[in-house]
Design a protein around this motif. Structure first.
Motif, PDB file in Angstrom:
ATOM      1  N   GLU A  42     -89.247  98.878  19.627  1.00 49.15           N
ATOM      2  CA  GLU A  42     -88.566 100.089  20.101  1.00 49.15           C
ATOM      3  C   GLU A  42     -87.086 100.075  19.731  1.00 49.15           C
ATOM      4  OE1 GLU A  42     -88.975 100.889  24.255  1.00 49.15           O
ATOM      5  OE2 GLU A  42     -91.157 100.725  24.174  1.00 49.15           O
ATOM      6  N   ASP A  43     -86.434  98.934  19.906  1.00 48.86           N
ATOM      7  CA  ASP A  43     -84.994  98.858  19.645  1.00 48.86           C
ATOM      8  C   ASP A  43     -84.662  98.579  18.191  1.00 48.86           C
ATOM      9  OD1 ASP A  43     -83.889  99.402  22.182  1.00 48.86           O
ATOM     10  OD2 ASP A  43     -84.474  97.408  22.874  1.00 48.86           O
ATOM     11  N   PHE A  44     -85.537  97.886  17.488  1.00 52.21           N
ATOM     12  CA  PHE A  44     -85.281  97.541  16.093  1.00 52.21           C
ATOM     13  C   PHE A  44     -86.500  97.911  15.241  1.00 52.21           C
ATOM     14  CE2 PHE A  44     -83.227  94.317  18.828  1.00 52.21           C
ATOM     15  CZ  PHE A  44     -81.906  94.641  18.578  1.00 52.21           C
ATOM     16  N   PRO A  45     -86.734  99.209  15.024  1.00 48.49           N
ATOM     17  CA  PRO A  45     -87.953  99.623  14.311  1.00 48.49           C
ATOM     18  C   PRO A  45     -87.988  99.188  12.849  1.00 48.49           C
ATOM     19  CG  PRO A  45     -86.517 101.508  14.690  1.00 48.49           C
ATOM     20  CD  PRO A  45     -85.910 100.352  15.416  1.00 48.49           C
ATOM     21  N   ASP A  46     -86.827  98.932  12.242  1.00 48.17           N
ATOM     22  CA  ASP A  46     -86.794  98.554  10.838  1.00 48.17           C
ATOM     23  C   ASP A  46     -86.880  97.045  10.624  1.00 48.17           C
ATOM     24  OD1 ASP A  46     -84.341  98.229  12.074  1.00 48.17           O
ATOM     25  OD2 ASP A  46     -83.199  98.518  10.228  1.00 48.17           O
ATOM     26  N   ARG A  47     -86.981  96.272  11.681  1.00 41.19           N
ATOM     27  CA  ARG A  47     -87.005  94.814  11.584  1.00 41.19           C
ATOM     28  C   ARG A  47     -88.430  94.282  11.712  1.00 41.19           C
ATOM     29  NH1 ARG A  47     -82.846  92.188   9.465  1.00 41.19           N
ATOM     30  NH2 ARG A  47     -80.914  93.194  10.055  1.00 41.19           N
ATOM     31  N   GLN A  48     -88.792  93.364  10.821  1.00 42.87           N
ATOM     32  CA  GLN A  48     -90.079  92.685  10.912  1.00 42.87           C
ATOM     33  C   GLN A  48     -89.839  91.329  11.560  1.00 42.87           C
ATOM     34  OE1 GLN A  48     -92.122  92.196   7.228  1.00 42.87           O
ATOM     35  NE2 GLN A  48     -93.711  90.918   8.112  1.00 42.87           N
ATOM     36  N   ILE A  49     -90.642  90.990  12.539  1.00 38.45           N
ATOM     37  CA  ILE A  49     -90.472  89.738  13.276  1.00 38.45           C
ATOM     38  C   ILE A  49     -91.216  88.631  12.548  1.00 38.45           C
ATOM     39  CG2 ILE A  49     -90.955  88.559  15.448  1.00 38.45           C
ATOM     40  CD1 ILE A  49     -90.636  91.296  16.811  1.00 38.45           C
ATOM     41  N   ASP A  50     -90.463  87.597  12.146  1.00 38.38           N
ATOM     42  CA  ASP A  50     -91.057  86.446  11.473  1.00 38.38           C
ATOM     43  C   ASP A  50     -91.646  85.457  12.478  1.00 38.38           C
ATOM     44  OD1 ASP A  50     -90.134  87.573   9.091  1.00 38.38           O
ATOM     45  OD2 ASP A  50     -88.242  86.487   9.209  1.00 38.38           O
ATOM     46  N   GLN A  51     -90.871  85.133  13.517  1.00 38.37           N
ATOM     47  CA  GLN A  51     -91.310  84.219  14.561  1.00 38.37           C
ATOM     48  C   GLN A  51     -90.808  84.728  15.900  1.00 38.37           C
ATOM     49  OE1 GLN A  51     -89.595  80.667  12.598  1.00 38.37           O
ATOM     50  NE2 GLN A  51     -91.567  79.726  13.086  1.00 38.37           N
ATOM     51  N   LEU A  52     -91.551  84.396  16.953  1.00 37.27           N
ATOM     52  CA  LEU A  52     -91.194  84.867  18.288  1.00 37.27           C
ATOM     53  C   LEU A  52     -91.417  83.748  19.293  1.00 37.27           C
ATOM     54  CD1 LEU A  52     -90.481  87.313  20.196  1.00 37.27           C
ATOM     55  CD2 LEU A  52     -92.936  87.671  20.358  1.00 37.27           C
ATOM     56  N   TRP A  53     -90.432  83.544  20.164  1.00 33.25           N
ATOM     57  CA  TRP A  53     -90.536  82.556  21.225  1.00 33.25           C
ATOM     58  C   TRP A  53     -90.255  83.251  22.552  1.00 33.25           C
ATOM     59  CZ3 TRP A  53     -87.703  81.809  16.772  1.00 33.25           C
ATOM     60  CH2 TRP A  53     -88.237  80.880  15.871  1.00 33.25           C
ATOM     61  N   ILE A  54     -91.165  83.083  23.490  1.00 32.83           N
ATOM     62  CA  ILE A  54     -91.031  83.667  24.826  1.00 32.83           C
ATOM     63  C   ILE A  54     -90.438  82.602  25.737  1.00 32.83           C
ATOM     64  CG2 ILE A  54     -92.251  84.767  26.751  1.00 32.83           C
ATOM     65  CD1 ILE A  54     -92.447  86.362  24.168  1.00 32.83           C
ATOM     66  N   ALA A  55     -89.470  82.996  26.552  1.00 30.02           N
ATOM     67  CA  ALA A  55     -88.874  82.065  27.506  1.00 30.02           C
ATOM     68  C   ALA A  55     -89.933  81.587  28.493  1.00 30.02           C
ATOM     69  CB  ALA A  55     -87.715  82.720  28.245  1.00 30.02           C
ATOM     70  N   ARG A  56     -89.723  80.413  29.015  1.00 29.94           N
ATOM     71  CA  ARG A  56     -90.712  79.747  29.867  1.00 29.94           C
ATOM     72  C   ARG A  56     -91.158  80.600  31.050  1.00 29.94           C
ATOM     73  NH1 ARG A  56     -88.301  74.852  30.302  1.00 29.94           N
ATOM     74  NH2 ARG A  56     -86.898  75.679  31.862  1.00 29.94           N
ATOM     75  N   GLU A  57     -90.245  81.248  31.741  1.00 34.01           N
ATOM     76  CA  GLU A  57     -90.609  82.037  32.916  1.00 34.01           C
ATOM     77  C   GLU A  57     -90.914  83.496  32.559  1.00 34.01           C
ATOM     78  OE1 GLU A  57     -86.354  82.677  32.222  1.00 34.01           O
ATOM     79  OE2 GLU A  57     -87.547  80.872  32.308  1.00 34.01           O
ATOM     80  N   GLY A  58     -90.865  83.855  31.289  1.00 37.66           N
ATOM     81  CA  GLY A  58     -91.196  85.204  30.861  1.00 37.66           C
ATOM     82  C   GLY A  58     -90.090  86.221  31.100  1.00 37.66           C
ATOM     83  N   ARG A  59     -88.856  85.756  31.269  1.00 39.70           N
ATOM     84  CA  ARG A  59     -87.742  86.668  31.543  1.00 39.70           C
ATOM     85  C   ARG A  59     -86.894  86.962  30.306  1.00 39.70           C
ATOM     86  NH1 ARG A  59     -84.300  84.960  36.295  1.00 39.70           N
ATOM     87  NH2 ARG A  59     -83.588  87.085  36.009  1.00 39.70           N
ATOM     88  N   GLY A  60     -87.350  86.544  29.154  1.00 42.10           N
ATOM     89  CA  GLY A  60     -86.606  86.808  27.933  1.00 42.10           C
ATOM     90  C   GLY A  60     -87.382  86.313  26.730  1.00 42.10           C
ATOM     91  N   ALA A  61     -86.856  86.619  25.551  1.00 45.11           N
ATOM     92  CA  ALA A  61     -87.505  86.191  24.316  1.00 45.11           C
ATOM     93  C   ALA A  61     -86.464  86.120  23.211  1.00 45.11           C
ATOM     94  CB  ALA A  61     -88.609  87.164  23.926  1.00 45.11           C
ATOM     95  N   LEU A  62     -86.788  85.326  22.215  1.00 49.31           N
ATOM     96  CA  LEU A  62     -85.953  85.192  21.026  1.00 49.31           C
ATOM     97  C   LEU A  62     -86.856  85.335  19.823  1.00 49.31           C
ATOM     98  CD1 LEU A  62     -83.194  84.459  19.728  1.00 49.31           C
ATOM     99  CD2 LEU A  62     -83.897  82.070  19.878  1.00 49.31           C
ATOM    100  N   ALA A  63     -86.464  86.194  18.889  1.00 45.76           N
ATOM    101  CA  ALA A  63     -87.269  86.415  17.685  1.00 45.76           C
ATOM    102  C   ALA A  63     -86.399  86.211  16.460  1.00 45.76           C
ATOM    103  CB  ALA A  63     -87.837  87.830  17.678  1.00 45.76           C
ATOM    104  N   ARG A  64     -87.020  85.718  15.413  1.00 48.15           N
ATOM    105  CA  ARG A  64     -86.333  85.582  14.134  1.00 48.15           C
ATOM    106  C   ARG A  64     -86.817  86.679  13.219  1.00 48.15           C
ATOM    107  NH1 ARG A  64     -85.469  80.276  10.349  1.00 48.15           N
ATOM    108  NH2 ARG A  64     -84.092  81.321   8.879  1.00 48.15           N
ATOM    109  N   SER A  65     -85.868  87.365  12.613  1.00 45.57           N
ATOM    110  CA  SER A  65     -86.163  88.434  11.668  1.00 45.57           C
ATOM    111  C   SER A  65     -85.267  88.236  10.454  1.00 45.57           C
ATOM    112  CB  SER A  65     -85.921  89.798  12.315  1.00 45.57           C
ATOM    113  OG  SER A  65     -86.103  90.825  11.379  1.00 45.57           O
ATOM    114  N   GLY A  66     -85.735  87.445   9.514  1.00 42.19           N
ATOM    115  CA  GLY A  66     -84.923  87.130   8.346  1.00 42.19           C
ATOM    116  C   GLY A  66     -83.701  86.324   8.751  1.00 42.19           C
TER     117      GLY A  66
END
Length: 129
Positions: free
Chosen positions: A46-70
Motif C-alpha cells: 500500500e505504501d510502496f507500490p513500486d517496490r518489490q520485496i526481496d526479503q521480509l523479517w517479522i518482529a518477534r512479537e508481531g509489532r513491526g517488520a523489516l523488508a529488503r527491497s534492493g
C-alpha cells in the motif's frame, strides 16, 4: 433556588455524565492483531507500490517488520492501532544497533525518530548479500 433551576441543573449534570462516559468508552482501543507475512506484505504494498520485496523479517512479537527491497529497507512499525511505514537505505538498517534482542533503527524524523524491532538475532542467517 427554584424548582426549574434544579431540574435544568440535574439534566445538565446527567448529559455531561453521559458524554464523559461516551468519551471514556470511545478511547478503549481494540487490540490489533500481530503482523504476519501476508499482512506485512499488503501494508508495504500500500505504501510502496513500486517496490518489490526481496526479503521480509517479522518482529518477534508481531509489532513491526523489516523488508529488503534492493538497496532500500522498508520498515513497518506499530503506531497506536495502525502501522507506519518508512523507507531508508539498506546500509543504514543493516548496520543499526542490535542489543538485548532489539534492533534500534534511527529514522531521523521528528514524527518517527526511531524504530525498535525485536528479533532473535541480527543480522539473520538467511540474509542475502
Amino acid at each position: 433556588m427554584d424548582k426549574a433551576f434544579l431540574i435544568q441543573f440535574t439534566g445538565s449534570m446527567a448529559a455531561v455524565a453521559v458524554l464523559v462516559g461516551l468519551a471514556a468508552w470511545a478511547r478503549i482501543g481494540r487490540p490489533s492483531p500481530g503482523l504476519d507475512e501476508a499482512r506485512a506484505r499488503d501494508l508495504l504494498a500500500e505504501d510502496f507500490p513500486d517496490r518489490q520485496i526481496d526479503q521480509l523479517w517479522i518482529a518477534r512479537e508481531g509489532r513491526g517488520a523489516l523488508a529488503r527491497s534492493g538497496a532500500c529497507a522498508l520498515v513497518l512499525i506499530q503506531v497506536g492501532d495502525g502501522y507506519a511505514a518508512r523507507r531508508l537505505s539498506w546500509c543504514q538498517a543493516s548496520s543499526a544497533m542490535f542489543r538485548n534482542g532489539q534492533l534500534d533503527i534511527r529514522l531521523g524524523e521528528v514524527a518517527a525518530p526511531r524504530a525498535v524491532l525485536a528479533f532473535d538475532n541480527w543480522p539473520p542467517k538467511d540474509l542475502a548479500a
